[in-house]
Design a protein around this motif. Sequence first.
Motif, mmCIF file in Angstrom:
data_model
loop_
_atom_site.group_PDB
_atom_site.id
_atom_site.type_symbol
_atom_site.label_atom_id
_atom_site.label_comp_id
_atom_site.label_asym_id
_atom_site.label_seq_id
_atom_site.Cartn_x
_atom_site.Cartn_y
_atom_site.Cartn_z
ATOM 1 N N VAL A 178 0.851 -1.190 0.000
ATOM 2 C CA VAL A 178 0.000 0.000 0.000
ATOM 3 C C VAL A 178 0.885 1.236 0.000
ATOM 4 O O VAL A 178 2.059 1.172 0.381
ATOM 5 C CB VAL A 178 -0.919 -0.002 1.242
ATOM 6 C CG1 VAL A 178 -1.865 -1.185 1.211
ATOM 7 C CG2 VAL A 178 -0.104 0.014 2.525
ATOM 8 N N ALA A 206 0.024 6.320 -6.673
ATOM 9 C CA ALA A 206 -1.258 6.846 -6.200
ATOM 10 C C ALA A 206 -1.404 8.333 -6.463
ATOM 11 O O ALA A 206 -2.448 8.919 -6.159
ATOM 12 C CB ALA A 206 -1.408 6.568 -4.707
ATOM 13 N N ARG A 255 -11.147 9.420 -4.568
ATOM 14 C CA ARG A 255 -10.640 8.172 -4.018
ATOM 15 C C ARG A 255 -10.730 8.242 -2.496
ATOM 16 O O ARG A 255 -10.635 9.313 -1.887
ATOM 17 C CB ARG A 255 -9.190 7.941 -4.458
ATOM 18 C CG ARG A 255 -9.056 7.836 -5.970
ATOM 19 C CD ARG A 255 -7.618 7.700 -6.383
ATOM 20 N NE ARG A 255 -7.065 6.417 -5.960
ATOM 21 C CZ ARG A 255 -5.775 6.097 -6.082
ATOM 22 N NH1 ARG A 255 -4.918 6.968 -6.594
ATOM 23 N NH2 ARG A 255 -5.346 4.917 -5.686
ATOM 24 N N PHE A 282 -9.398 6.684 1.201
ATOM 25 C CA PHE A 282 -8.303 5.988 1.872
ATOM 26 C C PHE A 282 -8.585 5.880 3.373
ATOM 27 O O PHE A 282 -9.245 6.743 3.964
ATOM 28 C CB PHE A 282 -6.975 6.742 1.696
ATOM 29 C CG PHE A 282 -6.461 6.761 0.283
ATOM 30 C CD1 PHE A 282 -5.703 5.696 -0.201
ATOM 31 C CD2 PHE A 282 -6.718 7.837 -0.556
ATOM 32 C CE1 PHE A 282 -5.208 5.721 -1.491
ATOM 33 C CE2 PHE A 282 -6.230 7.854 -1.848
ATOM 34 C CZ PHE A 282 -5.484 6.796 -2.323
ATOM 35 N N VAL A 308 -6.207 6.136 6.374
ATOM 36 C CA VAL A 308 -4.841 6.628 6.604
ATOM 37 C C VAL A 308 -4.435 6.324 8.040
ATOM 38 O O VAL A 308 -5.182 6.609 8.973
ATOM 39 C CB VAL A 308 -4.755 8.144 6.345
ATOM 40 C CG1 VAL A 308 -3.309 8.630 6.521
ATOM 41 C CG2 VAL A 308 -5.253 8.463 4.936
ATOM 42 N N LEU A 343 -1.381 4.258 3.675
ATOM 43 C CA LEU A 343 -2.726 4.520 3.153
ATOM 44 C C LEU A 343 -3.290 3.244 2.528
ATOM 45 O O LEU A 343 -2.630 2.641 1.665
ATOM 46 C CB LEU A 343 -2.715 5.631 2.098
ATOM 47 C CG LEU A 343 -2.190 7.016 2.539
ATOM 48 C CD1 LEU A 343 -0.697 7.126 2.227
ATOM 49 C CD2 LEU A 343 -2.968 8.116 1.839
ATOM 50 N N ASP A 368 -6.175 1.944 0.215
ATOM 51 C CA ASP A 368 -7.162 2.450 -0.740
ATOM 52 C C ASP A 368 -8.474 1.655 -0.610
ATOM 53 O O ASP A 368 -8.509 0.451 -0.850
ATOM 54 C CB ASP A 368 -6.606 2.324 -2.162
ATOM 55 C CG ASP A 368 -7.436 3.111 -3.169
ATOM 56 O OD1 ASP A 368 -8.601 3.417 -2.857
ATOM 57 O OD2 ASP A 368 -6.918 3.420 -4.259
ATOM 58 N N THR A 379 -11.310 2.738 -2.185
ATOM 59 C CA THR A 379 -12.184 3.305 -3.210
ATOM 60 C C THR A 379 -13.108 2.249 -3.810
ATOM 61 O O THR A 379 -14.325 2.442 -3.908
ATOM 62 C CB THR A 379 -11.346 3.966 -4.314
ATOM 63 O OG1 THR A 379 -10.484 4.942 -3.716
ATOM 64 C CG2 THR A 379 -12.241 4.623 -5.348
#
Length: 569
Positions: free
Chosen positions: A39, A63, A106, A108, A110, A127, A129, A131
Amino acid sequence: MAGQKIHTVDSDTQPEDIPDRSAMFGPLTSALDLNLLPVPAAIVELHGNRFLFESINRPFRLAGLGTLASESPLIRLLGPQIRRFLASDDTRCEIAWQFGEEVDCRYFRVMFARQSARRKHRCMVTLVDQTGELRTEQSLRREMTTDSLTGLPNRAGFGDQLESMIGPDNRNKFAVLALNLDRFSRVNACMGGLVGDELLISVARRIKGALRGRDVLGRMGGDEFGIIMALDDGPNEALHVAKRVQAALSMPFRLSDFEVRIDCSIGVALGSDDIDDPEDLIRHAQFSVKRAKKSGRTEVYQTRAFDLAREQFSIETALRRAIDGGLMTLSFQPICDLASGRIKSFEALARWTTEDGVKLSPTEFIPVAEESGLIVPLGRWAMDEAARTLAEWDRRAGGDCGVKLAVNLSAIQLQRDQIAPMVRGVLETHHIDGSRFTLELTESAIVSDPDRIAQTMLALKDLGTTLAMDDFGTGYSNLAYLQKLPIDLLKIDRSFVSGMLADRDKVAIVRAILGLAHALGMQTTAEGIETNELAQTLAALGCNYGQGFLYARPLPDEEAYALLRARNA
């Protein structure tokens, strides 16, 4: 940038190659460690007032999060959160973050991590993702809350939007309208489901066109729609919108080769401080629709009407238990020969004492029984109980006790039940001859479906029963029915008999009914007789039988039998 040391690493390492998944979020410090993460990840340092990237991995760059801290959207958008984390005593922190424009946004998860709270200037940011996961969830949510035919919010979506409007500052400033199409089922039945769907789509467009841009239209299911509207000028605004919608639907719809006209019934529920559940508002609006169908105009929810409906529903529930549990009873009111005063028959009348000991009048529970369909099992029970009682009286008398029993048949019962087979079964069970029963029908029952009722009456005549028309003169009298149907007896309603001696018009009406019955070869019974003078006058006019408090009120079976023995001795 001078003084900034950046390590970037490319790697083909797959997530399943990582032996310990906890390492993904641990306080890693080296570029090699970052390389293990599938990631986006970066080690961030705070120098003075500036952020620097000590190292970033390949997923971080792919990203679109940049390679320089001064140009990275991560630092630009999440810099304050990173500063607060570094200034805190936490070693881990997790937040949700949206990145990008609305169309290609998007999402995330975090995470900030460091080895020790003492390291105030350095942390790792990873992070995850989400999405795809969130877009799938949003897509499923849209699918679950959207009507597939019209594209409008469905019942669930409509409720969600209504819930978002309900708040302490907004409860009195909006209304919910429920709209139901009249006779839509006929379109489906005559023209098919595809044409029906086409009509629903066209109706939705027209309603939408009659609303303001901020009003919400939803399809609640079937041929029912819902509208959420803000009220700027008070409750009357909802009535104006209802008129606009009805006007929009008044123009015919062109479907295939047909021109279809659709009417609608609309009910309104207003937001209030007492209601914070969207389902309550929707239910109130739908209740008002039912009233609108009866009144023919837009109805606004009234608490008293809803309370009455709930009371009737409560009666329906208790009545069902009473019928199933054998808690109903019959009372018997004598019908006497006006010439001799002897009891010729008894009318069997249903009586109900609730589990709480409250005696309910038939005027309270019979309408509920008819509306709910409970009149069918109630009518079957009454016929069986009357036959059982008559058989018991015969046993105690050592043979025929000398009277008939009259049992009422409801219009709903005639429509929904197989009356003749039911009566035949009861007579056979209790070994009673059909001639011992008089079955009373109202005028409204006869005119509801004359052809079918005529067949039923002929079948009942074949069983030997006597057929009476109850409450004659108060309904939809048609002399043709009296000629064609096998009616043996007319019962003159108490409204003509009571006070007859002081009203010449009533005397004229009663005289006319008696003359008509005599001409058609029918016998007559007058209801509501309370004085000897009235009984003598009716006998002089040619009436055969009388019923009323002069002779007795409705009595329990034991008292009725005792009265029979005493009066006919």
